[in-house]
Write a protein that holds these residues in place. Structure first.
Motif, short mmCIF file in Angstrom:
data_model
loop_
_atom_site.label_atom_id
_atom_site.label_comp_id
_atom_site.label_asym_id
_atom_site.label_seq_id
_atom_site.Cartn_x
_atom_site.Cartn_y
_atom_site.Cartn_z
N ALA A 126 0.79 -1.16 0.06
CA ALA A 126 0.19 -0.01 0.09
C ALA A 126 0.69 1.16 0.19
N ALA A 127 2.05 1.28 0.81
CA ALA A 127 3.00 2.28 0.88
C ALA A 127 3.39 2.56 -0.64
N GLN A 128 3.76 1.61 -1.26
CA GLN A 128 4.38 1.48 -2.45
C GLN A 128 3.30 2.36 -3.49
N MET A 129 2.23 2.02 -3.32
CA MET A 129 1.07 2.83 -4.22
C MET A 129 1.11 4.18 -3.93
N ILE A 130 1.51 4.67 -2.72
CA ILE A 130 1.60 6.11 -2.54
C ILE A 130 2.94 6.56 -3.01
N VAL A 131 3.90 5.92 -3.10
CA VAL A 131 5.33 6.13 -3.71
C VAL A 131 5.17 6.51 -5.19
N GLU A 132 4.44 5.57 -5.74
CA GLU A 132 3.94 5.62 -7.20
C GLU A 132 3.48 6.95 -7.30
N VAL A 133 2.62 7.38 -6.40
CA VAL A 133 2.03 8.58 -6.89
C VAL A 133 2.97 9.71 -6.90
N ALA A 134 4.28 9.67 -6.00
CA ALA A 134 5.29 10.43 -6.26
C ALA A 134 6.12 10.38 -7.54
N SER A 135 6.35 9.18 -7.76
CA SER A 135 7.03 9.00 -9.00
C SER A 135 6.15 9.26 -10.33
N THR A 136 5.16 9.18 -10.44
CA THR A 136 4.23 9.63 -11.39
C THR A 136 4.32 11.23 -11.46
N GLN A 137 4.18 11.74 -10.42
CA GLN A 137 4.24 13.18 -10.37
C GLN A 137 5.58 13.91 -10.77
#
Ligand code: ADP
Ligand code: MG
Length: 535
Positions: free
Chosen positions: A78-89
């Motif tokens: 789940a935390a990785q999905m939030i990290v992905e938000v940062a990567s996409t950004q």
């Protein structure tokens, strides 16, 4: 065949873990909040830095949201999905990563309250989606137009993105470099930031950084008696090694007499001499070879006064082609003047501890370099991250032509508008829309906290100013006062704000819709919780 009733049926492999319903949601929310907690103190000009030490002892000091999260090597799904938000950004806009993550964290926190009140996750997800759509139109209405050649505004945007990232003292200079660099590489195909190469050299200070209208190659010349400076250079780019064509793998060479050996050597020598002659005849006086150059060939080239470099990186070769207009040559028999590029000056210089080769004064270069200087390695790498952010925002602004004020002015305006919008939403979704508006307050609150201010006082003042129609009232993190962000030159691309809200909402929606987690046994982890998530 008979069944034994009352026996559990195992359909999962041994060691798998399953988390369901409320427990699964609780786990997601906790993980998401932990990630956002990890970066929130870095937000804004007064945000703090983090020091990250990896298992081999390498130290990274940074203020950059996405860098922190990537360095942290987060395992929890789940935390990785939030990290992905940062990567996409980061990929889409180059900036706003911390903002995106803390908005996602706060949306999860508000969702937790709603779940506690027995609001169904799907209802929350729907409400969030309505609110995000409203946010988009409010932001678009708030945006101001900027021309792609409005250097003044572009510089302000670059400066806002670099604020608080170790570039403070030379922000003006760096912003100018960034804007010139992006403008130089922009063409009808758009803006490819790979064409802006950041070359770093430790030593001196950030103020010594400059733009090179061409390429800086981190290599020394291939032979010490080659020239260190070539004016009016004709540049050859070679993809193949300069060497005697190898014998076939199974060829057998039998040399029985000294004369045969001599003849063999002479033939090799002749072949290399031929290649060097064809280079000189083509008119090339600078050669970049992506592969090796035979000792003897280096010697011949040096004698002819040609400056050559070997084992040049592929990315440098690409940049050299874009900067000088040379066409890469893939076959030694294909060396001709039509493939050569041009540079006003090619020169080897010692910068700090490094010896670098400058290919500059290129005419209309489609690849440029920023030579970034700084007192220490850590300074240089952090300023490099700031530069990357600035390049990203200048590019997006030139492409899309829209900006909004910063300093949390848009978040306050959005929260206001979305609260109004909530009144018109029927059913329980209304509560989720309101929660979304409240969640956006995390940005001004965090900016205020990080600047050592009282977040409640700041919020009250900001809201009052926006109620009076001051849509660009934001927090001046330096003075602690609420001020007009446009007057203070704090502006950001619209895209950064849109993307932050959209990807945060999407990730949270996705997480909210999951109520069953089946995890296969992790081989490397004896821990209980997909790895520890306490910060
Ligand atoms: P992010 O990773 O989200 O870009 P930053 O640490 O770069 O995080 O902080 C960005 C926030 O800081 C934005 O909300 C931006 O408007 C704000 N900001 C930047 N410069 C200033 C300033 N001079 N005064 C107030 N806020 C600022
Ligand atoms: Mg930023």
């Amino acid at each position: 065949m008979s069944y034994t009733y009352g026996q559990p049926v195992y359909i999962l492999s041994e060691g798998s873990r399953r988390t369901r319903g409320r427990d699964a949601q609780w786990m997601f929310i906790r993980a998401g909040k932990a990630v956002s907690e990890a970066v929130r103190t870095t937000l804004g000009p007064k945000g703090m830095d983090k020091m990250l030490v990896d298992p081999s002892g390498t130290v990274v000091i940074t203020n950059d949201g996405v860098t922190i999260l990537e360095e942290m090597d987060i395992e929890h799904p789940a935390a990785q999905m939030i990290v992905e938000v940062a990567s996409t950004q980061e990929e889409e806009t180059g900036d706003g990563t911390t903002t995106a993550v803390i908005i996602a964290g706060e949306l999860l926190a508000k969702a937790e309250d709603l779940l506690d009140d027995d609001i169904h996750p799907t209802v929350i997800a729907n409400g969030y989606r309505f609110a995000a759509a409203e946010a988009r139109s409010v932001l678009e209405a708030l945006a101001m137009q900027v021309d792609a050649d409005d250097e003044d505004t572009l510089r302000k945007i670059a400066m806002t993105a670099m604020t608080g990232k170790g570039a403070e003292a030379s922000k003006d200079l760096l912003a100018g470099l960034v804007v010139s660099a992006v403008q130089a590489v922009a063409d009808e195909d758009g803006i490819d930031l790979d064409d802006v190469v950041i070359e770093t050299a430790v030593g001196g200070s950030v103020a010594d950084s400059r733009l090179v209208e061409g390429v800086v190659v981190d290599k020394e010349r291939a032979h010490e008696s080659m020239p260190t400076r070539v004016e009016d250079a004709s540049v050859l780019l070679l993809e193949t090694p300069i060497e005697v064509r190898g014998l076939e793998a199974d060829a057998e060479l039998s040399i029985t007499t000294p004369a045969q050996l001599e003849e063999f050597i002479a033939r090799e020598e002749g072949e290399l001499r031929g290649v060097v002659d064809s280079i000189v005849e083509s008119g090339a006086n600078v050669v970049f070879c992506q592969q090796g150059i035979d000792d003897l060939a280096r010697h011949f080239l040096a004698r002819k006064g040609v400056l050559a470099l070997r084992r040049v990186k592929k990315s440098d070769m690409h940049a050299l082609a874009r900067a000088t207009g040379a066409k890469s040559v893939g076959d030694l028999s294909d060396i001709e003047s039509a493939h050569l590029g041009h540079a006003g000056l090619v020169e080897e210089r010692r910068i700090g501890d490094d010896t670098l080769l400058f290919v500059e004064e290129c005419e209309n270069p489609k690849s440029v370099s920023i030579l970034l200087r700084g007192g220490t390695d850590h300074v240089v790498t952090e300023v490099e991250r700031a530069l990357t952010d600035a390049l990203g925002v200048v590019r997006v602004t030139m492409q899309e032509g829209t900006v909004v004020p910063g300093g949390s002015a848009p978040e306050i305006e959005l929260a206001r508008a979305i609260r109004d919008f909530a009144d018109g939403v029927s059913g329980r979704e209304q509560l989720a829309v309101e929660a979304f508006a409240d969640a956006l307050d995390v940005v001004p609150r965090t900016l205020a906290e990080n600047a050592g201010l009282d977040p409640i006082d700041t919020l009250i003042e900001l809201r009052a100013r926006h109620d009076r129609g001051e849509t660009s009232a934001g927090l001046d993190a330096y003075t602690g006062e609420v001020g007009d962000m446009e007057d203070l030159h704090v502006v950001e691309p619209l895209r950064v704000k849109l993307q932050a809200i959209e990807s945060a909402t999407e990730a949270v929606e996705l997480l909210l819709r999951i109520d069953d987690v089946v995890a296969a046994r992790l081989n490397n982890s004896g821990g209980d919780d997909f790895g520890e998530m306490d910060f």
